[in-house]
Design an enzyme around this catalytic site. Sequence first.
Site, mmCIF file in Angstrom:
data_model
loop_
_atom_site.group_PDB
_atom_site.id
_atom_site.type_symbol
_atom_site.label_atom_id
_atom_site.label_comp_id
_atom_site.label_asym_id
_atom_site.label_seq_id
_atom_site.Cartn_x
_atom_site.Cartn_y
_atom_site.Cartn_z
ATOM 1 N N GLY A 1 20.613 38.844 49.244
ATOM 2 C CA GLY A 1 22.252 39.018 48.708
ATOM 3 C C GLY A 1 21.859 38.816 50.091
ATOM 4 O O GLY A 1 22.270 39.353 51.424
ATOM 5 N N ASP B 1 27.967 33.282 47.444
ATOM 6 C CA ASP B 1 26.533 33.377 48.433
ATOM 7 C C ASP B 1 27.368 32.394 49.593
ATOM 8 O O ASP B 1 27.721 33.166 50.778
ATOM 9 C CB ASP B 1 25.854 32.205 48.898
ATOM 10 C CG ASP B 1 24.062 33.167 47.339
ATOM 11 O OD1 ASP B 1 24.846 33.893 46.219
ATOM 12 O OD2 ASP B 1 24.131 34.059 48.309
ATOM 13 N N ASN C 1 26.356 29.992 44.428
ATOM 14 C CA ASN C 1 26.157 31.100 43.987
ATOM 15 C C ASN C 1 24.728 30.929 43.679
ATOM 16 O O ASN C 1 24.379 29.860 43.742
ATOM 17 C CB ASN C 1 26.696 31.924 42.955
ATOM 18 C CG ASN C 1 26.370 33.361 43.199
ATOM 19 O OD1 ASN C 1 26.333 34.469 43.475
ATOM 20 N ND2 ASN C 1 26.157 33.832 41.514
ATOM 21 N N LYS C 2 23.928 32.115 42.861
ATOM 22 C CA LYS C 2 22.383 32.026 42.412
ATOM 23 C C LYS C 2 22.409 30.641 41.756
ATOM 24 O O LYS C 2 23.099 30.762 40.759
ATOM 25 C CB LYS C 2 21.620 32.728 41.689
ATOM 26 C CG LYS C 2 20.482 33.157 41.523
ATOM 27 C CD LYS C 2 19.882 33.101 42.394
ATOM 28 C CE LYS C 2 19.420 33.175 43.419
ATOM 29 N NZ LYS C 2 18.373 33.161 44.286
HETATM 30 O O1 MRU Z 1 18.380 34.325 46.708
HETATM 31 P P1 MRU Z 1 19.137 35.806 46.456
HETATM 32 O O2 MRU Z 1 18.975 36.819 45.876
HETATM 33 O O3 MRU Z 1 19.073 35.838 47.951
HETATM 34 O O4 MRU Z 1 20.489 35.270 45.905
HETATM 35 C C1 MRU Z 1 21.712 35.885 45.695
HETATM 36 C C2 MRU Z 1 22.712 35.528 45.045
HETATM 37 O O5 MRU Z 1 23.034 34.950 44.736
HETATM 38 C C3 MRU Z 1 23.955 37.012 44.391
HETATM 39 O O6 MRU Z 1 23.761 36.754 43.036
HETATM 40 C C4 MRU Z 1 24.661 36.730 44.897
HETATM 41 O O7 MRU Z 1 25.783 37.127 44.235
HETATM 42 C C5 MRU Z 1 25.457 37.446 46.418
HETATM 43 S S1 MRU Z 1 25.701 38.401 47.191
HETATM 44 C C6 MRU Z 1 25.826 39.329 46.483
#
Ligand code: MRU
Length: 341
Positions: A56, A224, A234-235
């Site tokens: 995150g 992100d 984002n993810k």
């Molecule tokens: O790979 P991660 O678990 O670190 O990715 C995190 C994300 O993409 C979250 O969903 C996110 O929205 C960003 S952190 C609040």
Amino acid sequence: MKVNIDGEIRHLFAVWYEDDKVKLIDQRKLPEKIEVFEASTSDDIAYAIKDMVVRGAPAIGVTAAFGLAMAKKKGEDMNLVVEKIGKTRPTAFDLFKAIAYMKANNFDMSAASRYSNEISGRSKKIGEYGNSLIGNNSRILTHCNAGALAVVDWGTALAPMRFAKADGKNIFVFVDETRPRLQGAKLTAWELGQEGIEHAIIADNAAGHFMRKKEIDLCIVGADRITANGDFANKIGTYEKAVVAKENGIPFYVAAPGSTFDFSISSGDDIPIEERAEDEVLIVNGKHLGPETSHARNPAFDVTPSRYVAAFITEYGIFKPDELSRLRSIMEKDLFMKTPK
Ligand code: MRU
């Protein structure tokens, strides 16, 4: 974040500093057990970020801030430490924001504590502003985990839901499971359960079905990295959810603190996208998923163009994509955010 441990409600942070160690809730172990990972060196910090003990964007930034301060206290070579921590994960802008902030503040422990407190306080503000977008009986879709675990406390996408619940609103959350690391099924569902927020885990490919059937009123996700034109990473899987939301007239909100905005990049095309090991996709519960000879591709993030975003929920208020230059001027007057690069 409120956590029920053997019937006792405790308040936990995702990351903190104690006894000369950076302590992290080991997110790889949830929801089965709450285990604390202790980092005593910068190597431990780099491992924790890379292996997703902590994940995150804002939580990665706070971990880096405490890790840098700890390394300085222990006399490590700070040039090497900065290089090592900076190479852990490329997409989350908060990591680079935290490194720049700590550099500008001589890697002092007091600066790391301030960084952590700021991020936590700002996510609370996101919750207050975001709550205004949630009506009673709202059905909300979220993707991945953008809860307290991904920040320090409160969360980004989940913060407005916590405030809505505290206000007595009846809400229901659709939680995308989030293949391959299952942050939705394992972490978001766990956080919502701890708060008593009603939810259902859905397969990643079920969201379009529920949107088309009008069972989802709004989507809120984290980010992100957000670029100057409002594109955001984002993810993986976020992009397709945003496109389907627009097709169905469902507002798609992105919740993130100022530390996730990278105004040095003009569009999402220039965001570095992390590609992780193929085994994250291929190995499920210790078993190979497909033919032994098959390979996989595993991008951890995708980029959603700004035209799919209804608004960004930040600690400064709510901004439409075409209002980001106003947000930028506000941030330039915010001494904490105005860290030199
Ligand atoms: O790979 P991660 O678990 O670190 O990715 C995190 C994300 O993409 C979250 O969903 C996110 O929205 C960003 S952190 C609040």
